[in-house]
Design an enzyme around this catalytic site. Sequence first.
Site, PDB file in Angstrom:
ATOM      1  N   GLY A   8       0.840  -1.185   0.000  1.00 17.61           N
ATOM      2  CA  GLY A   8       0.000   0.000   0.000  1.00 17.61           C
ATOM      3  C   GLY A   8       0.878   1.238   0.000  1.00 17.61           C
ATOM      4  O   GLY A   8       2.048   1.194  -0.383  1.00 17.61           O
ATOM      5  N   ARG A   9       0.320   2.345   0.466  1.00 19.13           N
ATOM      6  CA  ARG A   9       1.091   3.591   0.466  1.00 19.13           C
ATOM      7  C   ARG A   9       1.960   3.754   1.694  1.00 19.13           C
ATOM      8  O   ARG A   9       2.870   4.589   1.708  1.00 19.13           O
ATOM      9  CB  ARG A   9       0.158   4.787   0.306  1.00 19.13           C
ATOM     10  CG  ARG A   9      -0.328   4.912  -1.127  1.00 19.13           C
ATOM     11  CD  ARG A   9      -1.030   6.217  -1.408  1.00 19.13           C
ATOM     12  NE  ARG A   9      -2.348   6.222  -0.807  1.00 19.13           N
ATOM     13  CZ  ARG A   9      -2.834   7.216  -0.081  1.00 19.13           C
ATOM     14  NH1 ARG A   9      -2.129   8.284   0.157  1.00 19.13           N
ATOM     15  NH2 ARG A   9      -4.049   7.143   0.408  1.00 19.13           N
ATOM     16  N   GLU A  25       5.967   3.920   1.467  1.00 19.31           N
ATOM     17  CA  GLU A  25       6.639   5.068   0.845  1.00 19.31           C
ATOM     18  C   GLU A  25       7.051   6.111   1.876  1.00 19.31           C
ATOM     19  O   GLU A  25       8.054   6.794   1.689  1.00 19.31           O
ATOM     20  CB  GLU A  25       5.789   5.676  -0.262  1.00 19.31           C
ATOM     21  CG  GLU A  25       4.717   6.618   0.186  1.00 19.31           C
ATOM     22  CD  GLU A  25       3.896   7.197  -0.964  1.00 19.31           C
ATOM     23  OE1 GLU A  25       4.030   6.759  -2.113  1.00 19.31           O
ATOM     24  OE2 GLU A  25       3.100   8.094  -0.683  1.00 19.31           O
ATOM     25  N   CYS A  47       3.935  -6.443  -2.344  1.00 17.59           N
ATOM     26  CA  CYS A  47       3.561  -5.238  -3.077  1.00 17.59           C
ATOM     27  C   CYS A  47       4.600  -4.136  -2.873  1.00 17.59           C
ATOM     28  O   CYS A  47       5.771  -4.306  -3.156  1.00 17.59           O
ATOM     29  CB  CYS A  47       2.156  -4.831  -2.644  1.00 17.59           C
ATOM     30  SG  CYS A  47       1.311  -3.695  -3.754  1.00 17.59           S
ATOM     31  N   HIS A  48       4.187  -2.980  -2.351  1.00 17.09           N
ATOM     32  CA  HIS A  48       5.080  -1.849  -2.136  1.00 17.09           C
ATOM     33  C   HIS A  48       5.977  -2.025  -0.909  1.00 17.09           C
ATOM     34  O   HIS A  48       6.792  -1.145  -0.614  1.00 17.09           O
ATOM     35  CB  HIS A  48       4.275  -0.549  -2.022  1.00 17.09           C
ATOM     36  CG  HIS A  48       3.736  -0.071  -3.332  1.00 17.09           C
ATOM     37  ND1 HIS A  48       2.646  -0.655  -3.932  1.00 17.09           N
ATOM     38  CD2 HIS A  48       4.142   0.921  -4.151  1.00 17.09           C
ATOM     39  CE1 HIS A  48       2.399  -0.033  -5.066  1.00 17.09           C
ATOM     40  NE2 HIS A  48       3.286   0.921  -5.233  1.00 17.09           N
ATOM     41  N   TYR A  68       5.046  -5.122  -6.379  1.00 17.52           N
ATOM     42  CA  TYR A  68       4.184  -4.524  -7.388  1.00 17.52           C
ATOM     43  C   TYR A  68       5.111  -4.019  -8.499  1.00 17.52           C
ATOM     44  O   TYR A  68       6.174  -3.450  -8.209  1.00 17.52           O
ATOM     45  CB  TYR A  68       3.358  -3.380  -6.776  1.00 17.52           C
ATOM     46  CG  TYR A  68       2.337  -2.847  -7.732  1.00 17.52           C
ATOM     47  CD1 TYR A  68       1.233  -3.615  -8.089  1.00 17.52           C
ATOM     48  CD2 TYR A  68       2.481  -1.593  -8.306  1.00 17.52           C
ATOM     49  CE1 TYR A  68       0.300  -3.145  -8.993  1.00 17.52           C
ATOM     50  CE2 TYR A  68       1.558  -1.118  -9.212  1.00 17.52           C
ATOM     51  CZ  TYR A  68       0.467  -1.897  -9.550  1.00 17.52           C
ATOM     52  OH  TYR A  68      -0.455  -1.436 -10.459  1.00 17.52           O
TER      53      TYR A  68
END
Length: 186
Positions: A87-88, A91, A117-118, A137
Amino acid sequence: MSHVLIITGDFVEDYENMVPFQCLQAMGHQVTAVCPDKAAGDTIKTAIHDFEGDQTYTEKPGHNFTLNGTFAEINPADFDALLIPGGRAPEYLRLNPSVISMVQHFANQNKPIAAVCHGAQLLAAANVLKGKKCSAYPACAPEVTLAGGEFADIPVDSAITDGNLVTAPAWPAHPEWLKQFNQLLS
């Protein structure tokens, strides 16, 4: 059974946070989910990412997730393994020196690490991917490569294990990703 640490944060992918949290507990593992600047009982917001035929995933509001650990009290030496959802959240979590130090602890001690993923953004920022095959991802492929890893371009429902590292492209890989991670925990 193992004691697994999940490092998470606001706008983590809902499935990539909640499903491993519950599945690992159902398998008998002790799971502690923490977020920087938050304590046990605090909540984080999640997001649901869907693959609906667009050029990238879509994002919708997810559930609120209640943390069961306090980040400031965590000692990574007390845990057997690390799980990093996508997800975010990764980051901005990768900008936190304490998070980076924790990720490096697990890598340097050769403890099992699962990232989806991320989540690869945290692994790249911690500089622990050199010589490792790592799925993520596809938008994270440049970060994996720049960090010295080999990007594993595998189907979205697949996972790959390289030594102590188990990675997958996204939540459709949960059955395979969690199965491979559980094998490292056994």
